[in-house]
Design an enzyme around this catalytic site. Structure first.
Site, mmCIF file in Angstrom:
data_model
loop_
_atom_site.group_PDB
_atom_site.id
_atom_site.type_symbol
_atom_site.label_atom_id
_atom_site.label_comp_id
_atom_site.label_asym_id
_atom_site.label_seq_id
_atom_site.Cartn_x
_atom_site.Cartn_y
_atom_site.Cartn_z
ATOM 1 N N GLY A 30 0.852 -1.090 0.026
ATOM 2 C CA GLY A 30 0.003 -0.156 -0.063
ATOM 3 C C GLY A 30 1.057 1.427 -0.083
ATOM 4 O O GLY A 30 1.996 1.180 -0.236
ATOM 5 N N SER B 152 3.158 -8.685 1.693
ATOM 6 C CA SER B 152 1.830 -8.440 0.678
ATOM 7 C C SER B 152 1.081 -9.636 0.544
ATOM 8 O O SER B 152 1.558 -10.408 -0.470
ATOM 9 C CB SER B 152 2.178 -7.461 -0.271
ATOM 10 O OG SER B 152 0.952 -7.113 -1.113
ATOM 11 N N ARG C 223 -1.262 -9.519 -1.699
ATOM 12 C CA ARG C 223 -1.694 -9.316 -3.013
ATOM 13 C C ARG C 223 -0.492 -9.607 -3.994
ATOM 14 O O ARG C 223 -0.772 -9.985 -5.197
ATOM 15 C CB ARG C 223 -2.261 -7.816 -3.213
ATOM 16 C CG ARG C 223 -3.550 -7.604 -2.690
ATOM 17 C CD ARG C 223 -3.991 -6.209 -2.955
ATOM 18 N NE ARG C 223 -3.256 -4.983 -2.495
ATOM 19 C CZ ARG C 223 -2.889 -3.964 -3.034
ATOM 20 N NH1 ARG C 223 -3.636 -3.413 -3.993
ATOM 21 N NH2 ARG C 223 -2.319 -3.103 -2.353
ATOM 22 N N CYS D 210 -3.366 10.762 10.727
ATOM 23 C CA CYS D 210 -2.585 11.848 10.096
ATOM 24 C C CYS D 210 -3.242 13.165 10.566
ATOM 25 O O CYS D 210 -2.517 13.970 10.956
ATOM 26 C CB CYS D 210 -2.395 11.649 8.715
ATOM 27 S SG CYS D 210 -4.238 11.389 7.753
ATOM 28 N N SER E 229 -4.414 10.134 -1.124
ATOM 29 C CA SER E 229 -3.835 9.007 -0.771
ATOM 30 C C SER E 229 -3.999 8.581 0.724
ATOM 31 O O SER E 229 -3.742 7.499 1.178
ATOM 32 C CB SER E 229 -2.106 9.411 -0.761
ATOM 33 O OG SER E 229 -1.737 10.466 0.128
ATOM 34 N N ASN F 199 0.552 13.408 4.987
ATOM 35 C CA ASN F 199 -0.162 12.221 5.639
ATOM 36 C C ASN F 199 0.765 11.094 5.595
ATOM 37 O O ASN F 199 0.601 10.177 6.417
ATOM 38 C CB ASN F 199 -1.490 12.214 5.135
ATOM 39 C CG ASN F 199 -1.528 11.914 3.693
ATOM 40 O OD1 ASN F 199 -1.140 12.802 2.841
ATOM 41 N ND2 ASN F 199 -1.859 10.709 3.096
#
EC number: 1.2.1.38
Length: 343
Positions: free
Chosen positions: A11, A34, A36, A147, A180, A310
């Site tokens: 990500g 990960s 994925r 954030c 994002s 962030n």
């Protein structure tokens, strides 16, 4: 060298953390987990890391013991895996929302479900060095704040710490964030065709970060959140009421004293200039949080402003800063990039 693993490395937060870790002189990336992308090269998903690493993503089962694990998983997933990672690492740094709140009822109110590992909540130290540095030095479990919560807390904290505002009246925050912040698997609302040109209010009430602000500052907090046409960046605008007799000079002194020795918080409140208040654009890629304020002397109304990237000070950079503190390393190691201008 300290061996670390990033879980959820495919990500945006995971990729940003890999960027920082791969440039850290005391760290070896032992694994990039990960589900994925297991078996695929890291630079195929994070093209900015081309020629920086030849590593590939791996499955969680392939990770052995290491010095630290960073969790960049989706919200509500980390609490289902925490027992697994605690057994494999001396330190776990969680960047999800799962352990940011220490009250199960508050968690259920803001996340809409029961917490699945309530016995661990009290063991997590908030990953906000400016408030919890001494506790972080001995922490084995760290939870990095959200954030917008980080920007809001750091913007108002000097006034709370110096007892300059009316806590009972609380504070109201308006937050703006780039796309994002929704992650790499965000849905249709973040398609370019839908996001471009929009200023979309996605949380007019009860954004989950307001609960974090209340926890860290000890006051009632309310937050609205709006998505704006930017990829990175968070800016929070907060409003609070000063105690009678508090003037601008006292406010300025509180900010200067509170953050005089903080390596990643800068006070920005100038009389003129394009960037006279905190602006996320010049912070992109950096671990700085800029804070500022404006005071209406006639009404005693105080406006505070916080800005950060962030993905860095609002996530991966803050996590690495906490790691440095916990491991007894220089706090700024691997985090000195100042941002770019113009951009």
């Amino acid at each position: 060298m300290l061996r670390v693993t990033v879980v959820g490395a495919g990500g945006y937060i995971g990729g940003e953390l890999l960027r920082l870790l791969l440039g850290h002189p005391e760290i070896e990336v032992a694994g990039a987990v990960s589900s994925r992308f297991a078996g695929k090269r890291i630079d195929g998903v994070h093209p900015n890391l081309r020629s920086v690493t030849d590593l590939s993503f791996c499955a969680a089962e392939a990770v052995g013991e290491c010095d630290a694990v960073f969790l960049a998983l989706p919200h509500r997933v980390a609490m289902t895996q925490m027992d697994h990672w605690i057994q494999r690492s001396k330190l776990v740094v969680d960047m999800t929302g799962d352990f940011r709140l220490d009250d199960t009822e508050v968690f259920q109110r803001y996340y809409g479900e029961e917490h699945l590992a309530p016995q661990l909540l009290a063991d997590f130290v908030p990953g906000l060095p400016e408030l919890y540095r001494e506790r972080l030095r001995a922490a084995d479990l760290i939870s990095v704040p959200g954030c917008m919560a980080t920007a809001g807390v750091l913007a108002l904290y000097p006034l709370v710490a110096h007892d300059l505002i009316d806590l009972q009246q609380g504070a109201q925050f308006d937050a703006r964030t780039g796309s994002s912040g929704s992650g790499a698997t965000a849905g249709p609302a973040n398609l370019h065709a839908e996001r471009s040109g929009a200023m979309r209010v996605f949380a007019p009430t009860r954004h989950r970060h307001e609960a974090e602000i209340s926890r860290h500052l000890g006051l009632p907090a309310a937050m609205t959140a709006t998505g704006v046409e930017a990829v990175r960046g968070v800016q929070t605008i907060g409003h609070a009421t000063l105690r009678p007799g508090v003037d601008e000079r006292t406010v300025r002194r509180a900010f200067r004293e509170q953050y005089a020795k903080e390596p990643f918080v800068r006070v920005v409140a100038h009389q003129r200039g394009i960037f006279r208040y905190p602006e996320p654009k010049i912070l992109l890629g950096s671990n700085f949080c800029d804070v500022g304020y404006a005071l209406d002397a006639d009404t005693g109304r105080l406006t505070v402003i916080g800005a950060l990237d962030n993905l860095v000070k609002g996530g991966a950079g803050n996590a690495l800063q906490c790691f440095n503190i916990r491991m007894g390393l220089p706090e700024t190691l691997g985090l000195t990039f100042p941002g770019l201008h113009p951009l």
